[in-house]
Design a protein around this motif. Structure first.
Motif, PDB file in Angstrom:
ATOM      1  N   ASP A  63      45.774  39.489 100.536  1.00 57.44           N
ATOM      2  CA  ASP A  63      45.638  39.044 101.920  1.00 57.44           C
ATOM      3  C   ASP A  63      44.939  37.683 101.879  1.00 57.44           C
ATOM      4  OD1 ASP A  63      45.280  39.449 104.890  1.00 57.44           O
ATOM      5  OD2 ASP A  63      43.186  39.373 104.292  1.00 57.44           O
ATOM      6  N   VAL A  71      40.872  47.306 107.120  1.00 57.55           N
ATOM      7  CA  VAL A  71      42.216  47.890 107.234  1.00 57.55           C
ATOM      8  C   VAL A  71      43.194  46.983 106.476  1.00 57.55           C
ATOM      9  CG1 VAL A  71      44.027  48.633 108.835  1.00 57.55           C
ATOM     10  CG2 VAL A  71      41.625  48.748 109.543  1.00 57.55           C
ATOM     11  N   GLN A  91      54.665  46.771 102.097  1.00 51.26           N
ATOM     12  CA  GLN A  91      54.803  47.966 102.959  1.00 51.26           C
ATOM     13  C   GLN A  91      54.587  47.624 104.434  1.00 51.26           C
ATOM     14  OE1 GLN A  91      55.713  50.924 101.976  1.00 51.26           O
ATOM     15  NE2 GLN A  91      55.458  50.787  99.765  1.00 51.26           N
ATOM     16  N   ASN A 106      56.428  48.511 108.577  1.00 52.53           N
ATOM     17  CA  ASN A 106      57.221  49.750 108.492  1.00 52.53           C
ATOM     18  C   ASN A 106      56.580  50.885 109.286  1.00 52.53           C
ATOM     19  OD1 ASN A 106      59.260  48.806 106.790  1.00 52.53           O
ATOM     20  ND2 ASN A 106      57.983  49.127 104.981  1.00 52.53           N
ATOM     21  N   GLY A 107      55.518  50.575 109.996  1.00 58.31           N
ATOM     22  CA  GLY A 107      54.861  51.600 110.804  1.00 58.31           C
ATOM     23  C   GLY A 107      53.701  52.306 110.121  1.00 58.31           C
ATOM     24  N   SER A 133      50.336  51.539 111.955  1.00 60.40           N
ATOM     25  CA  SER A 133      50.290  52.277 113.236  1.00 60.40           C
ATOM     26  C   SER A 133      50.000  53.750 112.993  1.00 60.40           C
ATOM     27  CB  SER A 133      51.625  52.158 113.978  1.00 60.40           C
ATOM     28  OG  SER A 133      51.884  50.823 114.263  1.00 60.40           O
ATOM     29  N   THR A 185      36.316  45.057 114.431  1.00 59.71           N
ATOM     30  CA  THR A 185      36.371  43.613 114.622  1.00 59.71           C
ATOM     31  C   THR A 185      37.501  43.086 113.754  1.00 59.71           C
ATOM     32  OG1 THR A 185      34.810  43.168 112.838  1.00 59.71           O
ATOM     33  CG2 THR A 185      33.892  43.359 115.053  1.00 59.71           C
ATOM     34  N   ARG A 192      43.492  36.290 112.800  1.00 53.30           N
ATOM     35  CA  ARG A 192      44.524  37.312 112.561  1.00 53.30           C
ATOM     36  C   ARG A 192      45.299  37.629 113.838  1.00 53.30           C
ATOM     37  NH1 ARG A 192      43.767  39.607 107.558  1.00 53.30           N
ATOM     38  NH2 ARG A 192      41.650  39.732 106.724  1.00 53.30           N
ATOM     39  N   ASP A 212      48.451  38.153 114.373  1.00 55.25           N
ATOM     40  CA  ASP A 212      49.441  39.242 114.230  1.00 55.25           C
ATOM     41  C   ASP A 212      48.754  40.598 114.322  1.00 55.25           C
ATOM     42  OD1 ASP A 212      51.524  37.496 113.870  1.00 55.25           O
ATOM     43  OD2 ASP A 212      51.337  37.491 111.675  1.00 55.25           O
ATOM     44  N   ALA A 213      47.603  40.697 113.655  1.00 54.50           N
ATOM     45  CA  ALA A 213      46.857  41.961 113.673  1.00 54.50           C
ATOM     46  C   ALA A 213      46.360  42.261 115.090  1.00 54.50           C
ATOM     47  CB  ALA A 213      45.700  41.900 112.686  1.00 54.50           C
ATOM     48  N   TYR A 247      46.875  45.739 117.169  1.00 55.86           N
ATOM     49  CA  TYR A 247      45.848  46.601 117.769  1.00 55.86           C
ATOM     50  C   TYR A 247      46.061  46.767 119.273  1.00 55.86           C
ATOM     51  CZ  TYR A 247      43.298  46.441 113.355  1.00 55.86           C
ATOM     52  OH  TYR A 247      42.946  46.568 112.039  1.00 55.86           O
ATOM     53  N   ARG A 279      48.822  46.642 120.903  1.00 53.05           N
ATOM     54  CA  ARG A 279      49.973  47.535 121.128  1.00 53.05           C
ATOM     55  C   ARG A 279      49.547  49.004 121.021  1.00 53.05           C
ATOM     56  NH1 ARG A 279      53.840  46.336 116.966  1.00 53.05           N
ATOM     57  NH2 ARG A 279      54.107  44.323 117.926  1.00 53.05           N
TER      58      ARG A 279
HETATM   59  C1  LIG Z   1      47.683  44.513 110.315  1.00 55.28           C
HETATM   60  C2  LIG Z   1      48.251  45.609 109.408  1.00 55.28           C
HETATM   61  C3  LIG Z   1      47.148  46.599 109.044  1.00 55.28           C
HETATM   62  C4  LIG Z   1      49.348  46.350 110.182  1.00 55.28           C
HETATM   63  O1  LIG Z   1      49.930  47.311 109.325  1.00 55.28           O
HETATM   64  P1  LIG Z   1      51.521  47.491 109.306  1.00 55.28           P
HETATM   65  O2  LIG Z   1      51.812  48.684 108.491  1.00 55.28           O
HETATM   66  O3  LIG Z   1      52.151  46.212 108.907  1.00 55.28           O
HETATM   67  O4  LIG Z   1      51.742  47.776 110.868  1.00 55.28           O
HETATM   68  P2  LIG Z   1      52.975  48.377 111.644  1.00 55.28           P
HETATM   69  O5  LIG Z   1      54.199  48.318 110.788  1.00 55.28           O
HETATM   70  O6  LIG Z   1      52.594  49.688 112.187  1.00 55.28           O
HETATM   71  O7  LIG Z   1      53.073  47.363 112.838  1.00 55.28           O
HETATM   72  C5  LIG Z   1      53.598  46.082 112.632  1.00 55.28           C
HETATM   73  C6  LIG Z   1      52.717  45.058 113.312  1.00 55.28           C
HETATM   74  O8  LIG Z   1      51.616  44.728 112.489  1.00 55.28           O
HETATM   75  C7  LIG Z   1      51.351  43.320 112.580  1.00 55.28           C
HETATM   76  N1  LIG Z   1      51.615  42.709 111.280  1.00 55.28           N
HETATM   77  C8  LIG Z   1      52.710  42.752 110.531  1.00 55.28           C
HETATM   78  N2  LIG Z   1      52.560  42.026 109.399  1.00 55.28           N
HETATM   79  C9  LIG Z   1      51.322  41.530 109.456  1.00 55.28           C
HETATM   80  C10 LIG Z   1      50.565  40.695 108.588  1.00 55.28           C
HETATM   81  N3  LIG Z   1      51.062  40.213 107.468  1.00 55.28           N
HETATM   82  N4  LIG Z   1      49.315  40.390 108.954  1.00 55.28           N
HETATM   83  C11 LIG Z   1      48.803  40.856 110.099  1.00 55.28           C
HETATM   84  N5  LIG Z   1      49.478  41.639 110.965  1.00 55.28           N
HETATM   85  C12 LIG Z   1      50.723  41.972 110.644  1.00 55.28           C
HETATM   86  C13 LIG Z   1      52.282  42.751 113.620  1.00 55.28           C
HETATM   87  O9  LIG Z   1      51.648  42.845 114.874  1.00 55.28           O
HETATM   88  C14 LIG Z   1      53.433  43.739 113.556  1.00 55.28           C
HETATM   89  O10 LIG Z   1      54.104  43.772 114.747  1.00 55.28           O
HETATM   90  P3  LIG Z   1      55.388  42.821 114.956  1.00 55.28           P
HETATM   91  O11 LIG Z   1      56.434  43.416 114.078  1.00 55.28           O
HETATM   92  O12 LIG Z   1      55.673  42.918 116.405  1.00 55.28           O
HETATM   93  O13 LIG Z   1      55.040  41.452 114.492  1.00 55.28           O
HETATM   94  C15 LIG Z   1      48.899  45.035 108.124  1.00 55.28           C
HETATM   95  O14 LIG Z   1      49.948  44.191 108.475  1.00 55.28           O
HETATM   96  C16 LIG Z   1      47.945  44.290 107.228  1.00 55.28           C
HETATM   97  O15 LIG Z   1      47.299  44.886 106.378  1.00 55.28           O
HETATM   98  N6  LIG Z   1      47.849  42.964 107.397  1.00 55.28           N
HETATM   99  C17 LIG Z   1      47.014  42.113 106.582  1.00 55.28           C
HETATM  100  C18 LIG Z   1      45.545  42.420 106.717  1.00 55.28           C
HETATM  101  C19 LIG Z   1      45.083  42.536 108.156  1.00 55.28           C
HETATM  102  O16 LIG Z   1      45.357  41.689 109.007  1.00 55.28           O
HETATM  103  N7  LIG Z   1      44.341  43.623 108.425  1.00 55.28           N
HETATM  104  C20 LIG Z   1      43.718  43.875 109.675  1.00 55.28           C
HETATM  105  C21 LIG Z   1      42.294  43.434 109.571  1.00 55.28           C
HETATM  106  S1  LIG Z   1      41.433  43.683 111.089  1.00 55.28           S
END
Ligand SMILES: CC(C)(COP(=O)(O)OP(=O)(O)OC[C@H]1O[C@@H](n2cnc3c(N)ncnc32)[C@H](O)[C@@H]1OP(=O)(O)O)[C@@H](O)C(=O)NCCC(=O)NCCS
Length: 171
Positions: free
Chosen positions: A38, A106, A112, A115-116, A119, A141, A146, A148-149, A153, A155
Motif C-alpha cells: 500500500d 484495514v 483481491q 471483489n467485496g 465490505s 480514522t 484515501r 477511494d477508501a 466506508y 457506502r
Molecule cells: C479500502 C479497502 C480495505 C477496501 O477493500 P476491498 O476488498 O477492495 O473493498 P470492496 O471490494 O468491498 O469495495 C470496493 C471499494 O473499495 C474501494 N477501493 C477499491 N480499491 C481501493 C484501493 N486500492 N484503495 C482504496 N480503496 C479502494 C473503492 O471505494 C471501491 O469501490 P469502487 O469500486 O466503487 O471504486 C482495500 O481496497 C484496501 O485495502 N485498500 C488499500 C488500503 C486502504 O486504503 N485501507 C483503508 C485504510 S483506512
C-alpha cells in the motif's frame, strides 16, 4: 473482553469464500507484506524491510496478548493472509457509558481488491463483532488522501462526522 467475538468465520466475496481468524505468530510475514502492499503505508515506513522484523514481531506479540485488542487475518485456501484488520474495544463514559469498537489497519491485498472482501469484513465488524463486544459505536480514522477508501466506508454507512488529529512523537 474482545475475545468474546466468535471466530473463525467464513466471509463470502465475488470470488469465493475466505476464512476470518485471529492472527498468530506465523502470520507475521503475511501481515507485514499486506502493510507494505500500500503506497501510503509504505510512505510512512512500512516497507517490509528485514531490519524491522523484530519491531513487528514485538508488536504482534503484544497485540496477541492484549485482551482489549484483536488482530485478525482473512486467509486464502493455503492459509496465507489476504486481508487484515485490528479491532480495539474501548469502554467509555460518554454517550451514556457507550463502548466503542475501533477498527484500524484495514488492508486487503492488491490482487483481491474490489471483489467485496473489504465490505464483507466491515459488515462482519458491524453485525457480529460490535454486538458481541457490547459496542454501540464502530469508529475508524482514515488518511485524508484515501479518497477511494472514504467512498468505501461511506457506502457501508459510516459517516465522516469528525476530524482526526495525530501528534507524532519522536523517539
Ligand atoms: C479500502 C479497502 C480495505 C477496501 O477493500 P476491498 O476488498 O477492495 O473493498 P470492496 O471490494 O468491498 O469495495 C470496493 C471499494 O473499495 C474501494 N477501493 C477499491 N480499491 C481501493 C484501493 N486500492 N484503495 C482504496 N480503496 C479502494 C473503492 O471505494 C471501491 O469501490 P469502487 O469500486 O466503487 O471504486 C482495500 O481496497 C484496501 O485495502 N485498500 C488499500 C488500503 C486502504 O486504503 N485501507 C483503508 C485504510 S483506512
Amino acid at each position: 473482553m474482545i475475545s468474546n467475538v466468535p471466530l473463525p468465520e467464513s466471509l463470502l466475496t465475488n470470488t469465493g469464500s475466505f476464512t476470518l481468524r485471529r492472527a498468530c505468530h506465523n502470520d507475521l510475514s503475511g501481515l507485514v507484506t499486506l502493510l507494505a502492499d500500500d503506497t501510503i503505508s509504505a510512505g510512512r515506513g512500512d516497507r517490509a524491510a528485514s531490519e524491522d522484523t523484530t519491531l513487528y514481531e514485538t508488536a504482534l506479540e503484544e497485540l496477541i496478548a492484549d485482551p482489549s485488542n484483536e488482530i485478525l487475518v482473512v486467509v486464502d485456501e493455503g492459509d496465507w493472509p489476504v486481508a487484515t484488520m485490528q479491532l480495539t474495544r474501548i469502554p467509555g463514559l460518554s454517550r451514556r457509558g457507550s463502548t466503542r469498537l475501533l477498527v484500524e489497519a484495514v488492508r486487503v491485498a492488491n490482487n483481491q481488491r474490489s471483489n467485496g472482501l473489504g465490505s464483507a469484513m466491515m459488515k462482519w465488524v458491524i453485525d457480529v463483532a460490535a454486538r458481541a463486544t457490547g459496542a454501540s459505536l464502530v469508529q475508524l480514522t482514515s488518511d485524508a488522501a484515501r479518497v477511494d477508501a472514504h467512498r468505501f466506508y461511506e457506502r457501508l454507512g459510516f459517516v465522516g462526522s469528525h476530524r482526526g488529529f495525530k501528534f507524532q512523537i519522536e523517539h
